[in-house]
Design a protein around this motif. Structure first.
Motif: not given
Ligand SMILES: C[S@@+](CC[C@H](N)C(=O)[O-])C[C@H]1O[C@@H](n2cnc3c(N)ncnc32)[C@H](O)[C@@H]1O
Length: 194
Positions: A31, A35-39, A62, A64-65, A69, A88, A113-115, A129-130
């Protein structure tokens, strides 16, 4: 001329065949991401783990890992165990490959999985980091599922009216660009009857 035509057709057909195989192999999230990916930058990773006072007996989750890292640094630099969860599948593949490269596969695991529905009860530290809105939606789960005393650290985004007990600022350069990030720390409070 005829030969050239057939060669061109064959090349075009091969291109579409390979492209469709490649796209079928790249699994998509089930789905839309919250949050989009930003490390997190590497200096901020270290500061988050220090702010949470991570030690070798900790289990760091973590939510949304991304590329894994934070969990990998917790294992490699602090001796902790860790779990990364991301919606993802592409991020989970990257995280697993990065754990292998860092030689910490015995200390970490990564799950697609879904956080909001993941089983997080064994965590002693949670990193985020959401977004503030996502943290606020997650807050009831954190307070219900985590053991009292579990530390929660967030990069940049707070939890609305759940005030942090500590804040820190990390600044520096990343790929030549200046950055400054606020970090927040909370501890899950005791609950009646627990
Ligand atoms: C801003 S990035 C942070 C990545 C990592 N935690 C870091 O700090 O480098 C947010 C991550 O949350 C994931 N994400 C977004 N919605 C999510 C959800 N409902 N369940 C699990 N992961 C999710 C995204 O795919 C993305 O990799």
């Amino acid at each position: 001329m005829l030969f050239q035509n057939w060669t061109a057709r064959l090349m075009t057909a091969s291109f579409f065949l390979f492209a469709s195989i490649a796209s079928a192999q790249t699994k998509q999230p089930p789905r839309e991401l919250d949050v989009p990916y930003l490390p997190t930058t590497e200096p901020a990773v270290q500061s988050m783990l220090k702010l949470a006072a991570v030690k070798s007996t900790d289990i760091v989750y973590d939510l949304g890992c991304g590329d894994g890292r934070i969990v990998i640094a917790a294992a490699k630099d602090f001796g902790a165990h860790g779990v990364g969860i991301d919606l993802n599948p592409e991020r989970i593949q990257e995280a697993k490959a990065n754990a292998k490269k860092a030689d910490v596969e015995d200390k970490v695991r990564f799950e697609e999985g879904d956080l909001f529905t993941a089983d997080i009860h064994e965590a002693t530290v949670v990193t985020l980091f959401l977004l503030t809105s996502v943290n606020q939606r997650l807050r009831p789960k954190l307070l219900a599922d985590l053991k009292p005393g579990t530390r929660v650290v967030s990069n940049t985004f707070d939890m609305g009216d759940w005030k942090p007990e500590k804040e820190a600022t990390v600044e520096g350069t990343n790929d030549g660009a200046y950055f400054s990030r606020k970090l927040y720390l909370w501890t899950v409070p005791q609950r009646n009857g627990r």
